[in-house]
Structures are given as structure tokens and as C-alpha cells.
Write a protein that holds these residues in place. Structure first.
Motif, short mmCIF file in Angstrom:
data_model
loop_
_atom_site.label_atom_id
_atom_site.label_comp_id
_atom_site.label_asym_id
_atom_site.label_seq_id
_atom_site.Cartn_x
_atom_site.Cartn_y
_atom_site.Cartn_z
N UNK A 131 0.86 -1.18 0.00
CA UNK A 131 0.00 0.00 0.00
C UNK A 131 0.89 1.23 0.00
N UNK A 132 0.69 2.14 -0.95
CA UNK A 132 1.59 3.28 -1.10
C UNK A 132 0.81 4.41 -1.77
N UNK A 133 1.19 5.65 -1.52
CA UNK A 133 0.53 6.78 -2.17
C UNK A 133 1.11 7.04 -3.55
N UNK A 134 0.28 7.44 -4.47
CA UNK A 134 0.77 7.80 -5.81
C UNK A 134 1.23 6.60 -6.62
N UNK A 135 2.37 6.73 -7.29
CA UNK A 135 2.89 5.70 -8.17
C UNK A 135 4.34 5.39 -7.80
N UNK A 136 4.76 4.18 -8.14
CA UNK A 136 6.14 3.76 -7.91
C UNK A 136 6.70 3.32 -9.25
N UNK A 137 7.77 3.98 -9.68
CA UNK A 137 8.42 3.61 -10.94
C UNK A 137 9.51 2.59 -10.65
N UNK A 138 9.51 1.51 -11.41
CA UNK A 138 10.51 0.45 -11.24
C UNK A 138 11.46 0.51 -12.43
N UNK A 139 12.74 0.79 -12.15
CA UNK A 139 13.77 0.88 -13.20
C UNK A 139 14.79 -0.23 -12.99
N UNK A 140 14.89 -1.12 -13.97
CA UNK A 140 15.86 -2.22 -13.91
C UNK A 140 17.07 -1.82 -14.74
N UNK A 141 18.26 -1.90 -14.12
CA UNK A 141 19.51 -1.49 -14.78
C UNK A 141 20.38 -2.72 -14.95
N UNK A 142 20.76 -3.00 -16.20
CA UNK A 142 21.67 -4.11 -16.50
C UNK A 142 22.92 -3.52 -17.15
N UNK A 143 24.05 -3.78 -16.54
CA UNK A 143 25.29 -3.16 -17.00
C UNK A 143 26.35 -4.24 -17.23
N UNK A 144 27.05 -4.10 -18.34
CA UNK A 144 28.14 -5.03 -18.66
C UNK A 144 29.45 -4.24 -18.72
N UNK A 145 30.45 -4.68 -17.96
CA UNK A 145 31.74 -4.00 -17.94
C UNK A 145 32.85 -4.97 -18.37
N UNK A 146 33.72 -4.50 -19.20
CA UNK A 146 34.89 -5.27 -19.61
C UNK A 146 36.13 -4.47 -19.22
N UNK A 147 36.99 -5.06 -18.37
CA UNK A 147 38.17 -4.35 -17.83
C UNK A 147 39.43 -5.11 -18.23
N UNK A 148 40.35 -4.41 -18.80
CA UNK A 148 41.67 -4.96 -19.10
C UNK A 148 42.74 -4.03 -18.53
N UNK A 149 43.85 -4.58 -18.17
CA UNK A 149 44.94 -3.79 -17.58
C UNK A 149 46.16 -3.88 -18.49
N UNK A 150 46.62 -2.75 -18.87
CA UNK A 150 47.83 -2.69 -19.71
C UNK A 150 49.06 -2.57 -18.80
N UNK A 151 50.01 -3.46 -18.99
CA UNK A 151 51.22 -3.46 -18.15
C UNK A 151 52.43 -3.01 -18.95
#
Length: 519
Positions: free
Chosen positions: A499-519
Motif C-alpha cells: 500500500x503506497x501513495x501515488x505511483x512507484x516507478x521500477x527501473x531495472x539497470x543491466x550493466x556489462x563492464x569489460x576491464x583490461x589492464x595494460x602493463x
């Protein structure tokens, strides 16, 4: 001489009379003869004319007979012609039927030959089918051996994969449909609501359960307390308000959840301090007088409110109830100000939608009358307000809008959703209402817990005072299609379980990260 003369005269008179009669008779005889002659002439002429007329009539009758006879002959001729044509058509149909019968005989013979051929082929197909079934069984057995799965297990896996695929397609379809509906309806809805809110501006007031009564000096505190506290006890007993006298300089605190009783206590204290006579009898007298004044003020406030809003024909008890709203609050928002605001919002929105603004304004003003009962009531305030409105002769649309603005009863008119929306708009204004901090924090925590109840959720944050839920998922477990499905599922669970007043927005975030290290 004289006698002879007289006799001769008489005789001559008699003879003259006889002669005159004879002459008259002759004249009459001749006249009769002439008349008879004329009559005979007339009769002859009449006979001649009658013979002519008779001949004419006979000629006309003959002509009519000949005409009718010719028409009758024409009718008989046309009928004979139609009969001849019908007989001709019948003969043609008979010839066609005989030809069709001949064709059917030939077809029957051909069908018999075809049936024999089909029966032969069916026998051949049955043999081939049995051979194919044997080959299919042998292939299935070989596949079971190769895959290590039985037929039922393979079917189950296929059904599961098809379900997932169908679910993904359905979610994509739902998402596209929702986006299309938002594009078509959102602009007009925003326009109506924004116009309504902008045209109705009110000040927000916040009440609480405590009032501060200022004193000129601290010496008055002792007089208010009285000997052994008798005055303060009398005040508390007559007003029902807790009076707190502490070390706060030049101030006394009045504590009570009922704003009416608190206002009566404040005004009574003001009169007592101004008069200077403070003792139990005087306290009871002043409190009783102040109570009457407050009741009269409540009625005046109700009358001024309905006059300001242009509402007519309201029952006196409902006017009194409207006035009592001045001394009630809902989540810290003054109830009368809230109801006036909702009435103006409803009137404006109903006018934008082409409905009767007077009915909407009336329902908006009365929608929370169930929050100010004289005695404790077990019914919800919406149902109680609807019963009061019905009792005091309000229209069905107004009563239904009052009872349905919190979904306790079914909405039967367009005024009910307008009241519900405007009530939410008024309560959602910034600073309009206050909520208990514990319940607010618990609601945010419950929102985050709903998100954590789904697999693949890494983090969840309730932001914007619980108006939005940000859900961060693990990219390895949740793909783009499942992210849309997850957002929809979380939204449905929040709608069903919270039970809640007004509206509730649901935002799903999917993130892909690729990390490489230069030596």
C-alpha cells in the motif's frame, strides 16, 4: 199585367239559362275533343321518342357486349399463351432432367470405379503407414539411446523452452503495448492534471497535537495551577486536554489529539487569564460558554465554506460537519483546507472532461466527512461518509464518489475516479502531509525487499521518497529480455502486496563492464 210580365220574364230567364248551359256544354265538349287530340299527338311523339331511345340503348348494350367479349377473348388468349409456354418449359425441364439422370448414371459408374481404386490405394497406404510407424519407432529408440532422454522427458524440455520463448514474446508485446498506450494517453492526461493543479493553488497548513499558550509572565502559572493543583485539575477535567506546566518560560503546553477540545481549552485559558478570576466554578462556566461559541463558529465556518465554493442545498448537519473539518487534520494536513482544495481540483478537472463541475465540487468537499464523526465508528471513513451523504439526501453520484474514493465500493460514475485522483493530488503536494518516520522508513525497506525477492537482483535502492525503485541486476544471469520481464514482475508484486501513495516507478539497470589492464 204586372204578374204576366213577371212570369214572362221568369220564363225568358229560364230559357236563357238552359240555352247558356247547352252552349257551355258544347264548348266543353269541343274543348275535351281538342285536348284528346293534343294528348294523342303527345303520346305518338312520346312513343316515337321512346322507340328511338330504346334503339340507342340496345345499340350501346351491343357495343359494350362486343367490347367485353373482345377483352375476355384477349384474356383467354393470354392465358392460353402462358399455359403453352409453361408446358414448353416443363417439357424442356423434363428433357434436362432426363439428361442429368443419364449423366448421374454415368457418374455413378465412374464413382464405383473410383471407389474401388481408392480402396485399393487405402490398403496400400495402410501398409506403408505401418512400415513408416515401425521406422519412426526405431528412429525414436535410436534417438533415445543417442540423447539419453526418453520421449516424455524430451517433450517436457521442449514445452519448457517453448514456455520461456512465449513468455519472452508476451513480455515484449506487453512492453510495446504499454509504451504505445503511454505515448497516446500520457500527453492528454498530463495536460488535464497540470492545468487542474496550476489553476488551484492553496496554502498548506500543518497542525499537530500540541498547542502553546503564551503568558505575560511566569507568575500566572501558579494561579493556573491553583492551590494543590485544583484549578489545573478542573481545567483538564472539563476540557479533556492535558495541560503541561514546565520550566518553559512564559508558556504553557496544551496537549490533545482532538483539535476542537484543544481550541476550547486555549480560548478558555485566554478568557480566564484576561479576567483574572481563576477557580473551579469559574473554569466550568467559561469552558461551557466557550464550547457553545466554538460550536457556533463551526456552523459559521461550514456556511462560509459552502458559500465560497458556490454549493447550494446542503443539509444543515452536513454544513456542521464541514465546519468541524477546520479542527481536524489528516497526516498533518488541515482537513478543511484539503477538502476545499479537492473540491476546486474536482470542479476544474470535471470541466476539462466535459462533466458537471457542480456535482464534482460537491463530492470533492464531502469526500472526507467520514473523518469527523461525533462518536467512534468501526466503518472506514469513506463508507461512513457515504452513509451520511445518503442519510441527508445527497445524489447517487455524490454518494458513490464519496464511498469509492478509496476503492471500498465499486465506482459507478466518472466522478468517483476524479475524486480519487484529486484526493491523491492534494495529498501529494510537497509539504502537504507528514508521515511518521518509522512507517516511512519501513515502506522504503519493504520496497527494496520486494526487489531482492527475485533472482538475479544484485542491488536495489528506493529513491525519491519511495516514488522510484532502482534495481541493479547481474548481467550474467539476466539478459535484456529478462530485464523487461523482471521490471514488469516487480511492478505487479508491488501493486498486489503493498500500500503506497501515488505511483512507484521500477527501473531495472543491466550493466556489462569489460576491464583490461595494460602493463
Amino acid at each position: 199585367m204586372t204578374t204576366t210580365t213577371i212570369i214572362i220574364g221568369l220564363i225568358s230567364l229560364f230559357i236563357g239559362f238552359i240555352i247558356a248551359k247547352i252552349l257551355e256544354k258544347k264548348k266543353a265538349t269541343s274543348t275535351i275533343k281538342n285536348v284528346n287530340k293534343q294528348a294523342q299527338v303527345v303520346l305518338k311523339e312520346a312513343k316515337i321518342e321512346a322507340e328511338g331511345i330504346k334503339k340507342d340503348k340496345i345499340l350501346q348494350a351491343k357495343e359494350k357486349f362486343i367490347e367485353l367479349k373482345s377483352e375476355h377473348e384477349k384474356v383467354i388468349f393470354s392465358r392460353d399463351k402462358k399455359v403453352i409456354e409453361s408446358e414448353k418449359r416443363v417439357r424442356e425441364k423434363e428433357s434436362k432432367i432426363s439428361q442429368e439422370l443419364d449423366k448421374n448414371k454415368k457418374l455413378n459408374s465412374a464413382l464405383e470405379n473410383k471407389e474401388k481404386d481408392v480402396n485399393y490405394r487405402m490398403d496400400y497406404l495402410d501398409k506403408k503407414k505401418s512400415e513408416v510407424d515401425k521406422l519412426h519407432q526405431s528412429h525414436v529408440q535410436q534417438l533415445e539411446v543417442i540423447s539419453g532422454l526418453s520421449v516424455d522427458e524430451a517433450k517436457k524440455e521442449l514445452v519448457v523452452s517453448l514456455k520461456e520463448e512465449a513468455k519472452s514474446d508476451a513480455m515484449a508485446f506487453v512492453q510495446s503495448t504499454l509504451e504505445e498506450a503511454k505515448l497516446t494517453a500520457q500527453q492528454e492526461a498530463k495536460k488535464i492534471i497540470l492545468n487542474t493543479i496550476q489553476r488551484t493553488g492553496v496554502e498548506q497548513t500543518i497542525d499537530n497535537c500540541v498547542s502553546v499558550f503564551n503568558l505575560e509572565n511566569d507568575d500566572v502559572k501558579g494561579r493556573i495551577i491553583g492551590r494543590e493543583g485544583r484549578n489545573i485539575r478542573a481545567l483538564e477535567a472539563t476540557t479533556g486536554v492535558e495541560i503541561i506546566v514546565d520550566d518553559t518560560p512564559e508558556a504553557i503546553i496544551l496537549s490533545c489529539f482532538d483539535p476542537v477540545r484543544r481550541e476550547i481549552a486555549r480560548l478558555s485559558l485566554h478568557k480566564l487569564v484576561t479576567d483574572g478570576r481563576i477557580h473551579p466554578a469559574r473554569i466550568e462556566e467559561v469552558v461551557a460558554k466557550t464550547s457553545k461559541e466554538i460550536n457556533q463558529e463551526i456552523i459559521e465556518v461550514g456556511k462560509r465554506t459552502v458559500i465560497d465554493l458556490g454549493i447550494h442545498g446542503l443539509h444543515p448537519e452536513l454544513i456542521k460537519t464541514v465546519g468541524r473539518m477546520k479542527y481536524r487534520s489528516s497526516y498533518g494536513q488541515n482537513l478543511l483546507q484539503h477538502s476545499r482544495e479537492v473540491a476546486n481540483l474536482c470542479s476544474t478537472m470535471a470541466a476539462e472532461l466535459g462533466l458537471n463541475p457542480k456535482i464534482a465540487k460537491r463530492a470533492g468537499l464531502l469526500h472526507d466527512i467520514g473523518k469527523v464523526p461525533d462518536t467512534d465508528a468501526e466503518l472506514p471513513h469513506a463508507i461512513l461518509g457515504m452513509e451520511w451523504a445518503e442519510k441527508y439526501g445527497e445524489k447517487d453520484d455524490v454518494c458513490n464518489a464519496i464511498g469509492a474514493h478509496h476503492d471500498e465500493v465499486e465506482m459507478k460514475s466518472l466522478f468517483a475516479p476524479i475524486i480519487q485522483v484529486c484526493d491523491a493530488i492534494s495529498g501529494a503536494r510537497p509539504g502537504a502531509r507528514r508521515q511518521v518516520m518509522d512507517s516511512y522508513i519501513q515502506r522504503l525497506k519493504d520496497l527494496e525487499d520486494v526487489a531482492f525477492g527475485f533472482s538475479g537482483v544484485q542491488k536495489a535502492y528506493a529513491i525519491q521518497a519511495g516514488r522510484e525503485l532502482r534495481v541493479i541486476v547481474e548481467s550474467e544471469k539476466v539478459d535484456d529480455t529478462k530485464a523487461a520481464e523482471l521490471s514488469f514482475s516487480i511492478t505487479q508484486k508491488i501493486q498486489n502486496d503493498m500500500t503506497y501513495p501515488g505511483q512507484v516507478r521500477v527501473t531495472v539497470i543491466r550493466e556489462t563492464r569489460v576491464v583490461n589492464i595494460a602493463k
